[in-house]
Design a protein around this motif. Structure first.
Motif, mmCIF file in Angstrom:
data_model
loop_
_atom_site.group_PDB
_atom_site.id
_atom_site.type_symbol
_atom_site.label_atom_id
_atom_site.label_comp_id
_atom_site.label_asym_id
_atom_site.label_seq_id
_atom_site.Cartn_x
_atom_site.Cartn_y
_atom_site.Cartn_z
ATOM 1 N N ALA A 132 0.388 -7.156 -7.707
ATOM 2 C CA ALA A 132 0.357 -7.111 -6.237
ATOM 3 C C ALA A 132 0.579 -5.689 -5.735
ATOM 4 C CB ALA A 132 1.411 -8.051 -5.655
ATOM 5 N N VAL A 133 1.510 -4.987 -6.362
ATOM 6 C CA VAL A 133 1.779 -3.606 -5.959
ATOM 7 C C VAL A 133 0.566 -2.724 -6.248
ATOM 8 C CG1 VAL A 133 3.246 -1.586 -6.350
ATOM 9 C CG2 VAL A 133 4.277 -3.862 -6.227
ATOM 10 N N ALA A 134 -0.032 -2.885 -7.425
ATOM 11 C CA ALA A 134 -1.206 -2.085 -7.791
ATOM 12 C C ALA A 134 -2.367 -2.350 -6.838
ATOM 13 C CB ALA A 134 -1.612 -2.371 -9.227
ATOM 14 N N GLN A 135 -2.582 -3.616 -6.496
ATOM 15 C CA GLN A 135 -3.661 -3.964 -5.582
ATOM 16 C C GLN A 135 -3.441 -3.293 -4.222
ATOM 17 O OE1 GLN A 135 -4.250 -8.162 -5.003
ATOM 18 N NE2 GLN A 135 -5.868 -7.870 -3.500
ATOM 19 N N PHE A 136 -2.224 -3.341 -3.723
ATOM 20 C CA PHE A 136 -1.899 -2.706 -2.447
ATOM 21 C C PHE A 136 -2.078 -1.191 -2.548
ATOM 22 C CE2 PHE A 136 1.074 -0.638 0.453
ATOM 23 C CZ PHE A 136 0.779 -1.264 1.649
ATOM 24 N N LEU A 137 -1.566 -0.631 -3.609
ATOM 25 C CA LEU A 137 -1.594 0.811 -3.826
ATOM 26 C C LEU A 137 -3.014 1.347 -3.894
ATOM 27 C CD1 LEU A 137 0.770 2.959 -5.105
ATOM 28 C CD2 LEU A 137 -0.838 2.765 -6.972
ATOM 29 N N LEU A 138 -3.881 0.644 -4.604
ATOM 30 C CA LEU A 138 -5.239 1.137 -4.823
ATOM 31 C C LEU A 138 -6.191 0.845 -3.670
ATOM 32 C CD1 LEU A 138 -5.558 0.216 -8.600
ATOM 33 C CD2 LEU A 138 -5.130 2.476 -7.608
ATOM 34 N N THR A 139 -5.730 0.079 -2.681
ATOM 35 C CA THR A 139 -6.585 -0.260 -1.541
ATOM 36 C C THR A 139 -6.909 0.959 -0.688
ATOM 37 O OG1 THR A 139 -5.720 -2.499 -1.501
ATOM 38 C CG2 THR A 139 -6.798 -1.740 0.493
ATOM 39 N N SER A 140 -5.926 1.854 -0.526
ATOM 40 C CA SER A 140 -6.169 3.046 0.291
ATOM 41 C C SER A 140 -5.148 4.128 -0.031
ATOM 42 C CB SER A 140 -6.094 2.706 1.782
ATOM 43 O OG SER A 140 -4.755 2.441 2.165
ATOM 44 N N GLU A 141 -5.519 5.330 0.311
ATOM 45 C CA GLU A 141 -4.612 6.470 0.146
ATOM 46 C C GLU A 141 -3.394 6.308 1.050
ATOM 47 O OE1 GLU A 141 -3.119 9.783 -1.575
ATOM 48 O OE2 GLU A 141 -4.987 8.815 -2.154
ATOM 49 N N GLU A 142 -3.590 5.730 2.230
ATOM 50 C CA GLU A 142 -2.484 5.500 3.157
ATOM 51 C C GLU A 142 -1.454 4.539 2.551
ATOM 52 O OE1 GLU A 142 -5.788 5.135 4.165
ATOM 53 O OE2 GLU A 142 -5.831 7.148 5.033
ATOM 54 N N ASN A 143 -1.936 3.512 1.855
ATOM 55 C CA ASN A 143 -1.025 2.571 1.206
ATOM 56 C C ASN A 143 -0.213 3.257 0.120
ATOM 57 O OD1 ASN A 143 -2.065 0.605 2.851
ATOM 58 N ND2 ASN A 143 -2.968 -0.622 1.209
ATOM 59 N N ALA A 144 -0.886 4.097 -0.664
ATOM 60 C CA ALA A 144 -0.189 4.828 -1.728
ATOM 61 C C ALA A 144 0.885 5.728 -1.123
ATOM 62 C CB ALA A 144 -1.180 5.649 -2.546
ATOM 63 N N LYS A 145 0.562 6.406 -0.034
ATOM 64 C CA LYS A 145 1.529 7.289 0.621
ATOM 65 C C LYS A 145 2.692 6.500 1.209
ATOM 66 C CE LYS A 145 -1.581 11.102 1.632
ATOM 67 N NZ LYS A 145 -2.311 11.850 2.638
ATOM 68 N N ALA A 146 2.408 5.315 1.723
ATOM 69 C CA ALA A 146 3.467 4.478 2.300
ATOM 70 C C ALA A 146 4.476 4.065 1.215
ATOM 71 C CB ALA A 146 2.862 3.252 2.970
ATOM 72 N N ILE A 147 3.971 3.716 0.043
ATOM 73 C CA ILE A 147 4.876 3.376 -1.073
ATOM 74 C C ILE A 147 5.670 4.607 -1.480
ATOM 75 C CG2 ILE A 147 4.977 2.725 -3.518
ATOM 76 C CD1 ILE A 147 2.687 0.755 -2.964
ATOM 77 N N ASP A 148 4.981 5.747 -1.605
ATOM 78 C CA ASP A 148 5.662 6.995 -1.968
ATOM 79 C C ASP A 148 6.768 7.332 -0.980
ATOM 80 O OD1 ASP A 148 3.975 7.270 -4.139
ATOM 81 O OD2 ASP A 148 2.735 8.838 -3.214
ATOM 82 N N ASN A 149 6.507 7.101 0.306
ATOM 83 C CA ASN A 149 7.489 7.423 1.337
ATOM 84 C C ASN A 149 8.734 6.540 1.265
ATOM 85 O OD1 ASN A 149 5.969 9.521 2.386
ATOM 86 N ND2 ASN A 149 4.959 8.234 3.899
ATOM 87 N N ILE A 150 8.632 5.439 0.572
ATOM 88 C CA ILE A 150 9.788 4.572 0.348
ATOM 89 C C ILE A 150 10.478 4.928 -0.964
ATOM 90 C CG2 ILE A 150 10.483 2.185 -0.174
ATOM 91 C CD1 ILE A 150 8.256 1.284 1.789
ATOM 92 N N VAL A 151 9.691 5.065 -2.021
ATOM 93 C CA VAL A 151 10.257 5.235 -3.366
ATOM 94 C C VAL A 151 10.789 6.653 -3.595
ATOM 95 C CG1 VAL A 151 9.775 5.117 -5.851
ATOM 96 C CG2 VAL A 151 8.836 3.378 -4.308
#
Length: 182
Positions: free
Chosen positions: A67-86
């Motif tokens: 689920a995380v990978a699917q969200f992450l790979l959907t868009s660059e914005e999603n990847a950045k949003a995860i990065d901004n948390i982690v």
């Protein structure tokens, strides 16, 4: 003095960190810390679940990597949003650890370099890196190349770092590590 160790996938930075550990130097591993914190930090779990959705964690409490990978790979914005948390959680954990040395594949991309006094980059020729990643992760050459191209180019990381350790499988590592301490 806080010292960062970085390098692209397959460069051998983790191997160099193992050699440092054999010398009694403790190295904080950002990848391991991120995985640990995503499992153990209630705040991080809540933030990730709010961002990704109810499928972020499985019934048994483990991170739902698919689920995380699917969200992450959907868009660059999603990847950045995860990065901004982690990333802030990992930075905070590192600062509280009291450990001077830190290993991070994305040291510059994450902004971790701002917390450090010196940065060491571990480099290797791309063909060596590809072979290492293929063997380690049991993936195709095309997939290994894709992973390498997703990271900051080695030349850019090399130009930003204070020291370079060449881990090409031929150049001896121990003398290079000895030179770090001179």
């Amino acid at each position: 003095m806080r010292i960062g160790i970085t390098g692209g996938i397959g460069s051998g930075k983790s191997f160099v960190c193992q050699l440092l550990k054999q010398r009694g130097i403790e190295v904080y591993d950002c990848d391991s810390a991120a995985k640990r914190l995503m499992h153990t930090s209630a705040q991080l779990r809540q933030q990730l679940s709010a961002l990704i959705g109810p499928d972020t964690y499985l019934q048994d409490g483990r991170l739902n990597k698919a689920a995380v990978a699917q969200f992450l790979l959907t868009s660059e914005e999603n990847a950045k949003a995860i990065d901004n948390i982690v990333h802030p959680a990992v930075f905070d954990d590192y600062e509280k650890s009291g450990i001077d040395w830190v290993e991070s594949a994305i040291l510059y991309e994450s902004g971790l370099d701002r917390l450090l006094d010196k940065v060491i980059v571990v480099t290797a020729p791309e063909d060596v890196r590809i072979k290492r990643v293929m063997q380690r992760d049991h993936i195709s050459e095309a997939k290994a190349k894709e992973w390498i191209t997703r990271q900051l180019p080695q030349e850019i990381v090399r130009s930003k770092a204070d020291y370079e350790i060449i881990n090409d499988g031929e150049t001896p590592l121990e003398p290079q590590i000895d030179n770090l301490f001179k």
